[in-house]
Motif scaffolding. Structure first.
Motif, PDB file in Angstrom:
ATOM      1  N   SER A   1      -7.302  12.538  -3.915  1.00 49.74           N
ATOM      2  CA  SER A   1      -7.430  12.542  -2.456  1.00 49.74           C
ATOM      3  C   SER A   1      -7.174  11.135  -1.934  1.00 49.74           C
ATOM      4  O   SER A   1      -6.954  10.195  -2.698  1.00 49.74           O
ATOM      5  N   THR A   2      -7.227  10.975  -0.621  1.00 47.35           N
ATOM      6  CA  THR A   2      -7.035   9.668   0.004  1.00 47.35           C
ATOM      7  C   THR A   2      -8.374   9.182   0.561  1.00 47.35           C
ATOM      8  O   THR A   2      -9.393   9.886   0.490  1.00 47.35           O
ATOM      9  N   ASP A   3      -8.354   7.987   1.154  1.00 48.82           N
ATOM     10  CA  ASP A   3      -9.574   7.424   1.738  1.00 48.82           C
ATOM     11  C   ASP A   3      -9.614   7.583   3.253  1.00 48.82           C
ATOM     12  O   ASP A   3     -10.493   7.022   3.913  1.00 48.82           O
ATOM     13  N   PHE A   4      -8.691   8.336   3.818  1.00 50.45           N
ATOM     14  CA  PHE A   4      -8.648   8.470   5.277  1.00 50.45           C
ATOM     15  C   PHE A   4      -9.802   9.338   5.787  1.00 50.45           C
ATOM     16  O   PHE A   4     -10.168  10.335   5.164  1.00 50.45           O
ATOM     17  N   THR A   5     -10.352   8.940   6.907  1.00 53.05           N
ATOM     18  CA  THR A   5     -11.457   9.686   7.517  1.00 53.05           C
ATOM     19  C   THR A   5     -11.060  10.308   8.853  1.00 53.05           C
ATOM     20  O   THR A   5     -11.860  11.001   9.478  1.00 53.05           O
ATOM     21  N   ASP A   6      -9.846  10.058   9.293  1.00 50.89           N
ATOM     22  CA  ASP A   6      -9.358  10.598  10.566  1.00 50.89           C
ATOM     23  C   ASP A   6      -7.852  10.823  10.437  1.00 50.89           C
ATOM     24  O   ASP A   6      -7.149  10.008   9.837  1.00 50.89           O
TER      25      ASP A   6
ATOM     26  N   GLU B   1      -1.090   5.990  11.350  1.00 51.59           N
ATOM     27  CA  GLU B   1      -1.147   4.534  11.531  1.00 51.59           C
ATOM     28  C   GLU B   1      -0.755   3.831  10.236  1.00 51.59           C
ATOM     29  O   GLU B   1      -0.020   2.824  10.254  1.00 51.59           O
ATOM     30  N   SER B   2      -1.251   4.337   9.119  1.00 52.97           N
ATOM     31  CA  SER B   2      -0.923   3.754   7.824  1.00 52.97           C
ATOM     32  C   SER B   2       0.560   3.910   7.506  1.00 52.97           C
ATOM     33  O   SER B   2       1.222   2.965   7.050  1.00 52.97           O
ATOM     34  N   LEU B   3       1.109   5.098   7.766  1.00 55.85           N
ATOM     35  CA  LEU B   3       2.524   5.342   7.499  1.00 55.85           C
ATOM     36  C   LEU B   3       3.412   4.486   8.395  1.00 55.85           C
ATOM     37  O   LEU B   3       4.461   3.989   7.957  1.00 55.85           O
ATOM     38  N   GLN B   4       3.002   4.304   9.626  1.00 60.66           N
ATOM     39  CA  GLN B   4       3.788   3.477  10.551  1.00 60.66           C
ATOM     40  C   GLN B   4       3.828   2.019  10.079  1.00 60.66           C
ATOM     41  O   GLN B   4       4.815   1.307  10.279  1.00 60.66           O
ATOM     42  N   LYS B   5       2.783   1.591   9.427  1.00 60.34           N
ATOM     43  CA  LYS B   5       2.726   0.226   8.897  1.00 60.34           C
ATOM     44  C   LYS B   5       3.542   0.086   7.614  1.00 60.34           C
ATOM     45  O   LYS B   5       4.258  -0.907   7.427  1.00 60.34           O
ATOM     46  N   ASN B   6       3.472   1.089   6.751  1.00 63.74           N
ATOM     47  CA  ASN B   6       4.036   0.956   5.402  1.00 63.74           C
ATOM     48  C   ASN B   6       5.506   1.335   5.267  1.00 63.74           C
ATOM     49  O   ASN B   6       6.180   0.874   4.344  1.00 63.74           O
ATOM     50  N   TYR B   7       6.026   2.178   6.162  1.00 63.24           N
ATOM     51  CA  TYR B   7       7.394   2.666   5.974  1.00 63.24           C
ATOM     52  C   TYR B   7       8.409   1.522   5.964  1.00 63.24           C
ATOM     53  O   TYR B   7       9.485   1.615   5.359  1.00 63.24           O
ATOM     54  N   LYS B   8       8.084   0.414   6.625  1.00 60.58           N
ATOM     55  CA  LYS B   8       9.023  -0.705   6.765  1.00 60.58           C
ATOM     56  C   LYS B   8       9.372  -1.339   5.424  1.00 60.58           C
ATOM     57  O   LYS B   8      10.356  -2.074   5.313  1.00 60.58           O
ATOM     58  N   LYS B   9       8.595  -1.031   4.385  1.00 56.56           N
ATOM     59  CA  LYS B   9       8.891  -1.565   3.053  1.00 56.56           C
ATOM     60  C   LYS B   9      10.155  -0.943   2.472  1.00 56.56           C
ATOM     61  O   LYS B   9      10.814  -1.549   1.614  1.00 56.56           O
TER      62      LYS B   9
ATOM     63  N   GLY C   1      -7.123  23.513   6.934  1.00 57.63           N
ATOM     64  CA  GLY C   1      -8.289  22.647   6.961  1.00 57.63           C
ATOM     65  C   GLY C   1      -8.103  21.412   7.811  1.00 57.63           C
ATOM     66  O   GLY C   1      -7.043  21.135   8.359  1.00 57.63           O
ATOM     67  N   ASP C   2      -9.171  20.686   7.925  1.00 56.03           N
ATOM     68  CA  ASP C   2      -9.164  19.473   8.743  1.00 56.03           C
ATOM     69  C   ASP C   2      -9.793  18.344   7.951  1.00 56.03           C
ATOM     70  O   ASP C   2     -10.605  17.579   8.468  1.00 56.03           O
ATOM     71  N   ASP C   3      -9.419  18.252   6.687  1.00 59.76           N
ATOM     72  CA  ASP C   3      -9.946  17.215   5.812  1.00 59.76           C
ATOM     73  C   ASP C   3      -8.974  16.041   5.802  1.00 59.76           C
ATOM     74  O   ASP C   3      -7.910  16.113   5.178  1.00 59.76           O
ATOM     75  N   PRO C   4      -9.296  14.942   6.493  1.00 55.75           N
ATOM     76  CA  PRO C   4      -8.374  13.803   6.575  1.00 55.75           C
ATOM     77  C   PRO C   4      -8.070  13.177   5.217  1.00 55.75           C
ATOM     78  O   PRO C   4      -7.071  12.480   5.074  1.00 55.75           O
ATOM     79  N   SER C   5      -8.940  13.425   4.230  1.00 58.54           N
ATOM     80  CA  SER C   5      -8.706  12.839   2.902  1.00 58.54           C
ATOM     81  C   SER C   5      -7.777  13.692   2.045  1.00 58.54           C
ATOM     82  O   SER C   5      -7.417  13.295   0.940  1.00 58.54           O
ATOM     83  N   SER C   6      -7.382  14.846   2.556  1.00 60.77           N
ATOM     84  CA  SER C   6      -6.521  15.756   1.796  1.00 60.77           C
ATOM     85  C   SER C   6      -5.143  15.127   1.572  1.00 60.77           C
ATOM     86  O   SER C   6      -4.479  14.686   2.519  1.00 60.77           O
TER      87      SER C   6
END
Length: 582
Positions: free
Chosen positions: A332-337, A343-351, A400-405
């Motif tokens: 799973s991931t550590d996202f809670t929302d 937001e994370s993808l928008q930051k990381n895609y630039k790599k 589901g609505d599990d942000p860590s999924s």
């Protein structure tokens, strides 16, 4: 770019035949300057597309007049369910052939090639032998689902749009009746096939939820957002309610009544090859779905080769850690929302991808009565001159609505960054000609977004071997789906034979569900999974030839630079990137 199947008014999952034919880019000779006559020709095509179909105009243009479109020439309706476009396509091809390809600049040549093979494939699809083989009631994109998608997401930009909306709602009975008449003809010809229990239950749910319809609520909210005076707002809401009560919901009752009366004329779910001309029809569908001229035998060979490679890689991971198969369910991931994911993808895609402007978006969960089992999420295709936030929806009810999924994480990468939303922003910043926004090569667009599901895993901090095993497991499942689709629709495999063939990989109960879904929705998954395979094969070739000179961002730019074109053009673009950097 003609929609040569019966027109199901589907905004997001429309099956339109705009795929590849035998045409390829011919040579590397191109004009140094733009051919202005060709630009004028393609711009006029865009005007014709828009003026011939209100829904096209409304979806693709906020300000159609800026593109030379006269809204007074546009009939406000849902269009025609079926028209024979053969002569029109031939005329289009004749006009295109008047241009000498060598007088076009490089980008215009890709447009020329795209239009040419789309016309060629469309002519194949117009074959009257295929006329009664279309499924208007598929569980994923049938009329009953399409109308919900269209009106629940209908964009109101001004007061005139409300008036047109009411006209469209009142046109639903006519359009529905045309589809039902076609359905009756299918029943007479013994080609009517769909998942009766699922479809009729979905239709009944719409009728049962009439008093609390989220579709009506969404339209009310859209009217409120225009901030008209109170009297107008109240009046328009009353007119919308009246249209829904007298046109929309009665159409669903008509669907239910007609389909119920035809219940015993419905054929069992089975492959297209079981019908006369079904095998040839499937071949055309495969070309459309994959954006590729690969033969079905080649697709099977490439897919099996990729399966073997993935199994070998998985076995290597398993040998190093025999418990890895059991650990996959717990990753799973550590996202809670959910918004943290984007937001994370928008930051990381630039790599790894060409940088675009910051993407602004609205991510919303679908209401329960708009959720469709099998559809996890979708991105709403924006207008060419779109000025608002991008819109995404996800199926909270079924998934589901599990942000860590990890599944939800990959889904938002697919629909968002650097999937469909990113590609829309890239197109907005890079494509020069309006005609380029009208391509609909699903193999390229869905293949790209599926490829992003795998790429997105590299941005997580989880155990890399575990993520790789998770990814390989998904890839194997997806690639087997490609073979399964072909087994059902091309090889004519029965359910029992299907279970025997794939029983070692999947449970018997699961296989029956898969068989029914694929039989009901031929080739729908090939766009995703064989499209993905073509992209990773191109990447593998580029890496092996360029070695240390390979660059992810440059490779991805080569994939995207001409828009959502077919893979013949994409391959040419990648080869040019390779040759330039060797």
């Amino acid at each position: 770019m003609k929609n040569t199947f019966k027109k199901l008014f589907i905004s997001f999952t429309v099956l339109s035949l705009t795929a590849c034919s035998s045409t390829t880019m011919q040579d590397n000779t191109f004009a140094a300057k733009e051919n202005k006559d060709f630009t004028k020709y393609t711009n006029q095509l865009v005007v014709e597309y828009a003026e011939n179909d209100y829904t096209t105009m409304h979806q693709f243009f906020e300000h159609p007049e800026d593109y030379g479109i006269d809204i007074n020439n546009v009939d406000v309706s849902l269009g025609e369910f079926y028209t024979d476009n053969t002569e029109e396509i031939k005329e289009d091809q004749k006009e295109l052939n008047k241009f000498n390809r060598s007088t076009l600049d490089k980008t215009q040549q890709t447009i020329y090639d795209e239009l040419k093979y789309e016309n060629e494939l469309s002519l194949k699809a117009e074959n009257k032998k295929f006329q009664y083989l279309n499924n208007c009631w598929s569980t994923m994109s049938g009329l009953h689902q399409s109308l919900i998608s269209v009106f629940s997401e209908y964009i109101l930009r001004n007061e005139k749009d409300i008036q047109d909306l009411i006209t469209l709602i009142n046109d639903v009975p006519r359009y529905t009746n045309d589809v039902l008449e076609y359905t009756k003809e299918q029943a007479d010809k013994n080609t009517l096939q769909f998942d009766y229990d699922s479809v009729t239950q979905d239709i009944q749910d719409v009728i049962n939820n009439k008093a609390d319809s989220s579709i009506t609520s969404a339209l009310y909210n859209a009217i409120d957002a225009l901030n008209l005076d109170e009297e107008k707002t109240t009046s328009y809401k009353a007119q919308v309610k009246d249209a829904m009560d007298t046109s929309f919901f009665p159409s669903y009752q008509a669907m239910l009544d007609t389909l119920t009366s035809l219940q015993y004329n419905i054929q069992p779910l089975q492959g297209l090859s079981n019908y006369k001309n079904g095998k040839k029809y499937y071949e055309v569908l495969v070309e459309n779905a994959t954006s590729s001229t690969d033969s079905i035998s080649t697709i099977k060979e490439n897919t099996q080769s990729a399966i073997n490679s993935s199994i070998t890689k998985f076995q290597k991971l398993y040998k190093a850690n025999p418990m890895i198969s059991y650990e996959l369910d717990s990753v799973s991931t550590d996202f809670t929302d959910v918004n943290q994911i984007l937001e994370s993808l928008q930051k990381n895609y630039k790599k790894d991808f060409p940088k675009v402007k910051t993407m602004k978006y609205d991510l919303k969960a679908l209401p329960e009565d708009q959720s469709v089992s099998g559809i996890v999420a979708y991105f709403i295709t924006p207008a060419l001159d779109y000025s608002q936030n991008y819109q995404m929806r996800y199926n909270k009810r079924d998934y589901g609505d599990d942000p860590s999924s990890l599944t939800l994480y990959q889904t938002l990468a697919h629909e968002g960054i650097a999937g469909h939303m990113y590609q829309a922003q890239y197109n907005k910043e890079h494509l020069k000609y309006p005609i380029q926004f009208f391509y609909n090569n699903l193999g390229m667009s869905e293949g790209w977004a599926t490829y992003m599901e795998s790429m997105s895993l590299h941005y997580l901090d989880n155990n890399k071997d575990l993520l790789e095993a998770y990814n390989l497991n998904n890839i194997l499942t997806n690639l087997y789906i490609v073979l399964m689709d072909i087994s059902i629709h091309y090889d004519g495999m029965s359910l029992n034979d299907f279970k025997n063939e794939y029983g070692d990989m999947f449970s018997s109960e699961g296989l029956e569900s898969i068989y029914n879904q694929l039989a009901d929705n031929p080739t729908v998954f090939l766009s995703y999974y064989y499209g993905y395979l073509q992209i990773v094969d191109l990447k593998s070739t580029a890496k092996s030839r360029l070695r240390s000179k390979f660059d992810n961002a440059d490779f991805h730019n080569a994939l995207l630079q001409y828009g959502e074109v077919n893979f013949n053009i994409v391959k040419q673009s990648v080869n040019e990137y390779i040759n330039k950097n060797r």
